[in-house]
Design a protein around this motif. Structure first.
Motif, PDB file in Angstrom:
ATOM      1  N   SER A 157       0.824  -1.207   0.000  1.00 61.56           N
ATOM      2  CA  SER A 157       0.000   0.000   0.000  1.00 61.56           C
ATOM      3  C   SER A 157       0.859   1.257   0.000  1.00 61.56           C
ATOM      4  N   VAL A 158       1.851   1.284   0.872  1.00 59.24           N
ATOM      5  CA  VAL A 158       2.744   2.448   0.941  1.00 59.24           C
ATOM      6  C   VAL A 158       3.526   2.600  -0.358  1.00 59.24           C
ATOM      7  N   GLY A 159       4.038   1.469  -0.884  1.00 62.80           N
ATOM      8  CA  GLY A 159       4.765   1.518  -2.145  1.00 62.80           C
ATOM      9  C   GLY A 159       3.891   1.980  -3.294  1.00 62.80           C
ATOM     10  N   GLY A 160       2.648   1.494  -3.326  1.00 65.94           N
ATOM     11  CA  GLY A 160       1.730   1.908  -4.385  1.00 65.94           C
ATOM     12  C   GLY A 160       1.413   3.384  -4.338  1.00 65.94           C
ATOM     13  N   HIS A 161       1.212   3.924  -3.135  1.00 67.75           N
ATOM     14  CA  HIS A 161       0.963   5.360  -3.007  1.00 67.75           C
ATOM     15  C   HIS A 161       2.197   6.165  -3.398  1.00 67.75           C
ATOM     16  N   THR A 162       3.364   5.687  -3.007  1.00 62.73           N
ATOM     17  CA  THR A 162       4.605   6.401  -3.319  1.00 62.73           C
ATOM     18  C   THR A 162       4.858   6.457  -4.817  1.00 62.73           C
ATOM     19  N   LEU A 163       4.624   5.336  -5.502  1.00 65.93           N
ATOM     20  CA  LEU A 163       4.880   5.256  -6.944  1.00 65.93           C
ATOM     21  C   LEU A 163       3.662   5.644  -7.776  1.00 65.93           C
ATOM     22  N   ALA A 164       2.558   5.992  -7.084  1.00 68.09           N
ATOM     23  CA  ALA A 164       1.314   6.375  -7.771  1.00 68.09           C
ATOM     24  C   ALA A 164       0.824   5.259  -8.687  1.00 68.09           C
ATOM     25  N   VAL A 165       0.809   4.034  -8.150  1.00 67.61           N
ATOM     26  CA  VAL A 165       0.326   2.872  -8.907  1.00 67.61           C
ATOM     27  C   VAL A 165      -0.896   2.317  -8.184  1.00 67.61           C
ATOM     28  N   PRO A 166      -2.099   2.708  -8.573  1.00 69.24           N
ATOM     29  CA  PRO A 166      -3.314   2.284  -7.869  1.00 69.24           C
ATOM     30  C   PRO A 166      -3.480   0.778  -7.757  1.00 69.24           C
ATOM     31  N   THR A 167      -3.016   0.036  -8.774  1.00 67.26           N
ATOM     32  CA  THR A 167      -3.159  -1.424  -8.737  1.00 67.26           C
ATOM     33  C   THR A 167      -2.404  -2.025  -7.564  1.00 67.26           C
ATOM     34  N   VAL A 168      -1.221  -1.495  -7.302  1.00 67.58           N
ATOM     35  CA  VAL A 168      -0.418  -1.991  -6.179  1.00 67.58           C
ATOM     36  C   VAL A 168      -1.083  -1.628  -4.855  1.00 67.58           C
ATOM     37  N   VAL A 169      -1.664  -0.427  -4.778  1.00 70.88           N
ATOM     38  CA  VAL A 169      -2.385  -0.020  -3.566  1.00 70.88           C
ATOM     39  C   VAL A 169      -3.544  -0.980  -3.299  1.00 70.88           C
ATOM     40  N   THR A 170      -4.300  -1.296  -4.351  1.00 72.09           N
ATOM     41  CA  THR A 170      -5.428  -2.214  -4.212  1.00 72.09           C
ATOM     42  C   THR A 170      -4.964  -3.593  -3.775  1.00 72.09           C
ATOM     43  N   LEU A 171      -3.866  -4.065  -4.374  1.00 73.22           N
ATOM     44  CA  LEU A 171      -3.322  -5.355  -3.977  1.00 73.22           C
ATOM     45  C   LEU A 171      -2.926  -5.345  -2.510  1.00 73.22           C
ATOM     46  N   GLY A 172      -2.266  -4.276  -2.088  1.00 70.16           N
ATOM     47  CA  GLY A 172      -1.861  -4.170  -0.692  1.00 70.16           C
ATOM     48  C   GLY A 172      -3.043  -4.172   0.258  1.00 70.16           C
ATOM     49  N   ASN A 173      -4.087  -3.433  -0.110  1.00 66.09           N
ATOM     50  CA  ASN A 173      -5.286  -3.409   0.732  1.00 66.09           C
ATOM     51  C   ASN A 173      -5.944  -4.788   0.797  1.00 66.09           C
ATOM     52  N   GLY A 174      -5.904  -5.518  -0.337  1.00 62.64           N
ATOM     53  CA  GLY A 174      -6.470  -6.864  -0.350  1.00 62.64           C
ATOM     54  C   GLY A 174      -5.682  -7.816   0.529  1.00 62.64           C
ATOM     55  N   VAL A 175      -4.355  -7.740   0.457  1.00 63.50           N
ATOM     56  CA  VAL A 175      -3.515  -8.616   1.283  1.00 63.50           C
ATOM     57  C   VAL A 175      -3.707  -8.312   2.764  1.00 63.50           C
ATOM     58  N   SER A 176      -3.757  -7.017   3.116  1.00 64.29           N
ATOM     59  CA  SER A 176      -3.950  -6.665   4.526  1.00 64.29           C
ATOM     60  C   SER A 176      -5.332  -7.082   5.013  1.00 64.29           C
ATOM     61  N   LEU A 177      -6.327  -7.098   4.110  1.00 74.37           N
ATOM     62  CA  LEU A 177      -7.653  -7.581   4.487  1.00 74.37           C
ATOM     63  C   LEU A 177      -7.604  -9.065   4.833  1.00 74.37           C
ATOM     64  N   VAL A 178      -6.838  -9.828   4.075  1.00 73.60           N
ATOM     65  CA  VAL A 178      -6.671 -11.255   4.393  1.00 73.60           C
ATOM     66  C   VAL A 178      -6.073 -11.405   5.792  1.00 73.60           C
ATOM     67  N   GLY A 179      -5.062 -10.588   6.094  1.00 73.45           N
ATOM     68  CA  GLY A 179      -4.465 -10.634   7.427  1.00 73.45           C
ATOM     69  C   GLY A 179      -5.455 -10.252   8.513  1.00 73.45           C
ATOM     70  N   ALA A 180      -6.280  -9.220   8.247  1.00 78.30           N
ATOM     71  CA  ALA A 180      -7.278  -8.791   9.227  1.00 78.30           C
ATOM     72  C   ALA A 180      -8.311  -9.883   9.477  1.00 78.30           C
ATOM     73  N   LEU A 181      -8.746 -10.551   8.412  1.00 83.46           N
ATOM     74  CA  LEU A 181      -9.715 -11.640   8.560  1.00 83.46           C
ATOM     75  C   LEU A 181      -9.124 -12.795   9.375  1.00 83.46           C
TER      76      LEU A 181
END
Length: 404
Positions: free
Chosen positions: A361-385
């Motif tokens: 998520s941080v890397g995606g925001h830094t590089l302005a790559v929304p796909t990476v941000v979405t992937l990061g949010n999805g992975v962290s959601l798996v961890g939260a679940l």
């Protein structure tokens, strides 16, 4: 209050916190407004586990017990409804009364929380009692210093919660009601400072190594001063820079103290590693805050990573998220459960998913790559679940055993 009653309400606060973590990560994945994320993350996930653990730990750290068995139940209802209303207001176009009611319920819950804890520790607080066992005499100096900042964190909670209510009511505020000012009082002033003070007591006990005294005092003093200066100085100027410097010293010092304990310990577990990663994340997050606060004064513009979004991610999901999850996993080890997935391997997967999701998520925001941000949010959601599943199953099972 009986030990069983105290533990029961602490467990319910913690389970509710895990549910808010899942809702927050779902919201981040679908793209909810930042204010809604803060409401779910700070007021929902972070505060509810801090409240639950405070009811359990703070009285014992002053050598006493919680004086009431009614307040936690009332507080839980008030904070739950108040948090939901604050999140709804940030998400939807609703009448202003919704936010006002949410802030009032939140403030009422905080007032009950503070009254219960302060009444419970009133005598040992004046007598500098630490509740430290005789066989842990080498911990007593750090414990005494840690206890002294707990009332300071309570003061930040009082002011921040009052300001939250004053900004949406006829009450006369102490500040201009600027919401980031309020959230800094609550997050940095109460939560982070309480994490520092409880953390320097918990970590040595989990890892079996005393905390160094002087660095710990530096952390506690700097962590006490920084939030107030930041909240007062938001908008720019020397006060903000001074607060950012103090808070940076506190975060770096806490990471150093914890690393010192961690390296000397022979009791390392998956939870202790999560705390270390969280502490490093906090240093990264506060460094970004320092560049935003002090950079303009010396003609240095914040670097690419220096954005409010990454600052929030590194502090909320990184520092508070991973440190809280790390301590929760140590306080309630999955191996104590009797269900599928109740093992350290599952805990590693959960913590790994939260950490990897944060980095993406941080890397995606830094590089302005929304796909990476979405992937990061999805992975962290798996961890939260995973975290929510393991912790909830374990706490429910513990409650059933004690009830039986």
């Amino acid at each position: 209050m009986t030990g069983a009653g105290r533990s029961r309400w602490s467990r319910r606060f913690i389970i509710l916190s895990a549910a808010f973590l899942v809702v927050w990560r779902v919201g981040a994945l679908v793209g909810i407004p930042r204010r809604a994320e803060v409401a779910l993350a700070l007021f929902g996930f972070v505060f509810h586990i801090v409240f639950g653990m405070a009811y359990l730990l703070v009285p014992s750290y002053f050598g006493t017990i919680l004086a009431t068995d009614r307040v936690p139940a009332i507080h839980l209802a008030l904070s739950l409804v108040g948090t939901v209303l604050l999140a709804v207001e940030a998400l939807l176009d609703v009448p202003p009364l919704v936010e006002s009611l949410g802030a009032f319920l939140w403030f009422a819950g905080v007032a009950a929380f503070l009254a219960a804890l302060l009444w419970s520790i009133r005598t040992p607080l004046l007598e500098s009692e630490t509740g430290t066992a005789s066989h842990r005499a080498d911990h007593r100096r750090v414990d005494r210093h840690a206890n002294r900042v707990i009332p300071i964190s309570f003061a930040y909670l009082t002011v921040g919660s009052y300001e939250l209510l004053a900004r949406v009511s006829p009450l006369l505020g102490l500040t201009d009601g600027y919401l980031p000012r309020v959230t800094h009082l609550l997050a940095a002033g109460f939560v982070v400072l309480l994490v520092f003070s409880l953390g320097v007591r918990l970590a040595p006990r989990f890892l079996g190594v005393p905390a160094p005294v002087i660095p710990t005092v530096v952390v506690l003093v700097a962590g006490s001063l920084g939030p107030g200066l930041i909240a007062y100085g938001l908008g720019g100027g020397p006060t903000l820079a001074a607060g950012a410097i103090a808070e940076t010293v506190a975060f770096v010092g806490f990471a150093a103290v914890y690393l010192s304990i961690y390296r000397r310990s022979e009791r390392r577990r998956v939870g202790s590693g999560a705390i270390l990663v969280g502490a490093i994340s906090g240093v990264s997050g506060i460094t970004i805050g320092l560049t935003m606060a002090a950079g303009p004064l010396v003609g240095v513009h914040p670097f690419a990573l220096g954005t409010i979004t990454t600052h929030l991610h590194l502090n909320l999901l990184g520092f508070l998220g991973l440190v809280i999850v790390g301590f929760a996993v140590q306080f309630f080890p999955p191996t104590a459960g009797r269900f599928r997935g109740a093992d350290e391997r599952t805990a590693r997967v959960v913590i790994g998913a939260l950490a990897v999701g944060l980095v993406l998520s941080v890397g995606g925001h830094t590089l302005a790559v929304p796909t990476v941000v979405t992937l990061g949010n999805g992975v962290s959601l798996v961890g939260a679940l995973g975290y929510g599943y393991v912790l909830t199953r374990l706490l429910v099972e513990i409650g059933s055993r004690r009830a039986g």
